[in-house]
Design a protein around this motif. Structure first.
Motif, PDB file in Angstrom:
ATOM      1  N   TYR A  57      46.809  61.275  88.156  1.00 24.48           N
ATOM      2  CA  TYR A  57      47.047  60.599  86.885  1.00 24.48           C
ATOM      3  C   TYR A  57      46.407  59.222  86.999  1.00 24.48           C
ATOM      4  O   TYR A  57      46.458  58.582  88.040  1.00 24.48           O
ATOM      5  CB  TYR A  57      48.539  60.493  86.548  1.00 24.48           C
ATOM      6  CG  TYR A  57      49.376  59.766  87.559  1.00 24.48           C
ATOM      7  CD1 TYR A  57      49.622  58.409  87.428  1.00 24.48           C
ATOM      8  CD2 TYR A  57      49.926  60.437  88.644  1.00 24.48           C
ATOM      9  CE1 TYR A  57      50.387  57.738  88.357  1.00 24.48           C
ATOM     10  CE2 TYR A  57      50.692  59.770  89.581  1.00 24.48           C
ATOM     11  CZ  TYR A  57      50.924  58.422  89.437  1.00 24.48           C
ATOM     12  OH  TYR A  57      51.687  57.758  90.355  1.00 24.48           O
ATOM     13  N   LYS A  98      46.883  56.290  85.086  1.00 28.04           N
ATOM     14  CA  LYS A  98      47.808  55.157  84.991  1.00 28.04           C
ATOM     15  C   LYS A  98      49.221  55.695  84.834  1.00 28.04           C
ATOM     16  O   LYS A  98      49.443  56.748  84.229  1.00 28.04           O
ATOM     17  CB  LYS A  98      47.466  54.276  83.794  1.00 28.04           C
ATOM     18  CG  LYS A  98      46.166  53.533  83.941  1.00 28.04           C
ATOM     19  CD  LYS A  98      45.953  52.615  82.767  1.00 28.04           C
ATOM     20  CE  LYS A  98      44.624  51.886  82.921  1.00 28.04           C
ATOM     21  NZ  LYS A  98      44.372  50.984  81.818  1.00 28.04           N
ATOM     22  N   TYR A 110      50.393  56.431  81.243  1.00 22.52           N
ATOM     23  CA  TYR A 110      49.953  57.710  80.687  1.00 22.52           C
ATOM     24  C   TYR A 110      50.840  58.849  81.171  1.00 22.52           C
ATOM     25  O   TYR A 110      51.143  59.779  80.418  1.00 22.52           O
ATOM     26  CB  TYR A 110      48.499  57.995  81.053  1.00 22.52           C
ATOM     27  CG  TYR A 110      47.507  57.071  80.392  1.00 22.52           C
ATOM     28  CD1 TYR A 110      47.677  56.637  79.090  1.00 22.52           C
ATOM     29  CD2 TYR A 110      46.381  56.639  81.074  1.00 22.52           C
ATOM     30  CE1 TYR A 110      46.771  55.795  78.477  1.00 22.52           C
ATOM     31  CE2 TYR A 110      45.456  55.796  80.479  1.00 22.52           C
ATOM     32  CZ  TYR A 110      45.667  55.384  79.180  1.00 22.52           C
ATOM     33  OH  TYR A 110      44.755  54.540  78.583  1.00 22.52           O
ATOM     34  N   PHE A 116      53.059  61.132  78.816  1.00 17.63           N
ATOM     35  CA  PHE A 116      52.905  62.583  78.954  1.00 17.63           C
ATOM     36  C   PHE A 116      54.273  63.248  79.107  1.00 17.63           C
ATOM     37  O   PHE A 116      54.584  64.225  78.425  1.00 17.63           O
ATOM     38  CB  PHE A 116      52.014  62.886  80.176  1.00 17.63           C
ATOM     39  CG  PHE A 116      51.945  64.325  80.549  1.00 17.63           C
ATOM     40  CD1 PHE A 116      51.071  65.189  79.915  1.00 17.63           C
ATOM     41  CD2 PHE A 116      52.748  64.841  81.568  1.00 17.63           C
ATOM     42  CE1 PHE A 116      50.995  66.524  80.278  1.00 17.63           C
ATOM     43  CE2 PHE A 116      52.687  66.157  81.936  1.00 17.63           C
ATOM     44  CZ  PHE A 116      51.805  67.007  81.285  1.00 17.63           C
ATOM     45  N   PHE A 166      45.794  65.932  77.706  1.00 16.45           N
ATOM     46  CA  PHE A 166      45.690  64.630  78.356  1.00 16.45           C
ATOM     47  C   PHE A 166      44.606  64.685  79.427  1.00 16.45           C
ATOM     48  O   PHE A 166      44.785  65.314  80.464  1.00 16.45           O
ATOM     49  CB  PHE A 166      47.021  64.242  79.018  1.00 16.45           C
ATOM     50  CG  PHE A 166      48.011  63.629  78.088  1.00 16.45           C
ATOM     51  CD1 PHE A 166      48.261  62.272  78.135  1.00 16.45           C
ATOM     52  CD2 PHE A 166      48.716  64.396  77.170  1.00 16.45           C
ATOM     53  CE1 PHE A 166      49.186  61.694  77.290  1.00 16.45           C
ATOM     54  CE2 PHE A 166      49.633  63.838  76.327  1.00 16.45           C
ATOM     55  CZ  PHE A 166      49.873  62.478  76.373  1.00 16.45           C
ATOM     56  N   SER A 168      43.656  62.175  81.214  1.00 13.84           N
ATOM     57  CA  SER A 168      43.983  61.247  82.291  1.00 13.84           C
ATOM     58  C   SER A 168      44.995  61.816  83.283  1.00 13.84           C
ATOM     59  O   SER A 168      45.320  61.169  84.268  1.00 13.84           O
ATOM     60  CB  SER A 168      44.512  59.941  81.709  1.00 13.84           C
ATOM     61  OG  SER A 168      45.676  60.194  80.950  1.00 13.84           O
TER      62      SER A 168
END
Length: 193
Positions: free
Chosen positions: A37, A39, A42, A46, A100, A102
């Motif tokens: 991941y 950050k 995020y 999520f 997502f 990220s």
């Protein structure tokens, strides 16, 4: 305006208090298994979206299963409900992981998180069922037996349905909680069919 703000604040505080331990557990699982991941914010976003979607889908699935049980389409037990909850959680987490960019979770972590959430829903449902059973046992057994007898007679009539029966029993026994009357009517209806 201030009352609405305070009620919203209290609702968010309760929601946050319930979700915070689950959020920490999921973050630690993802962190210690070294899944990607970019950050932390995020990852938190999520997981919050996952919790909300999982809750909504869980409510939808439980209601569909209760309706099918009420209309005698098929008998639903906790294992069957757990399988649907697990599949729903797993599908949601797969979809969100693909959405997502990220965040990149391995399939084993997706299975683990979906399994933990299924276990959580199972424990909540079991706790809820035990509380409902305790509510019914608090009532006098004579009152319950008389309600069951009357419900059985009403439901055997071809022109009466469950809703009419619940309404009649509610009018006749106003001191008995509505959820207990509904449980008795459902139980008697399932036995008769």
């Amino acid at each position: 305006m201030i009352k609405k703000f305070y009620s919203l604040l209290i609702t968010l505080l309760i929601f946050g208090t319930i979700l915070f331990p689950i959020l920490i557990i999921d973050i630690l699982i993802i962190y210690f298994t070294k899944n990607y991941y970019s950050k932390l914010i995020y990852l938190v976003l999520f997981l919050l979206i996952f919790y909300i979607l999982d809750l909504l889908l869980g409510i939808f699935i439980d209601n569909i299963l209760k309706i099918s049980n009420d209309f005698n389409l098929f008998k639903v037990n906790h294992l069957f409900s757990g399988i649907f909850d697990f599949l729903g959680s797993f599908i949601i987490i797969i979809y969100l992981d693909s959405f997502f960019n990220s965040i990149n979770l391995s399939i084993s972590i997706k299975l683990l998180i979906a399994g933990l959430h299924t276990l959580l829903f199972y424990l909540i449902n079991r706790f809820h069922d035990e509380n409902d059973q305790n509510d019914i046992h608090i009532e006098s057994s004579e009152i319950i037996k008389s309600i069951e007898k009357e419900v059985n007679c009403i439901l055997k009539k071809e022109d009466e349905d469950m809703l009419t029966c619940i309404k009649l029993m509610r009018e006749k026994y106003p001191d008995v909680p509505l959820k207990n009357i509904i449980k008795i009517v459902r139980k008697t209806n399932n036995i008769n069919h």
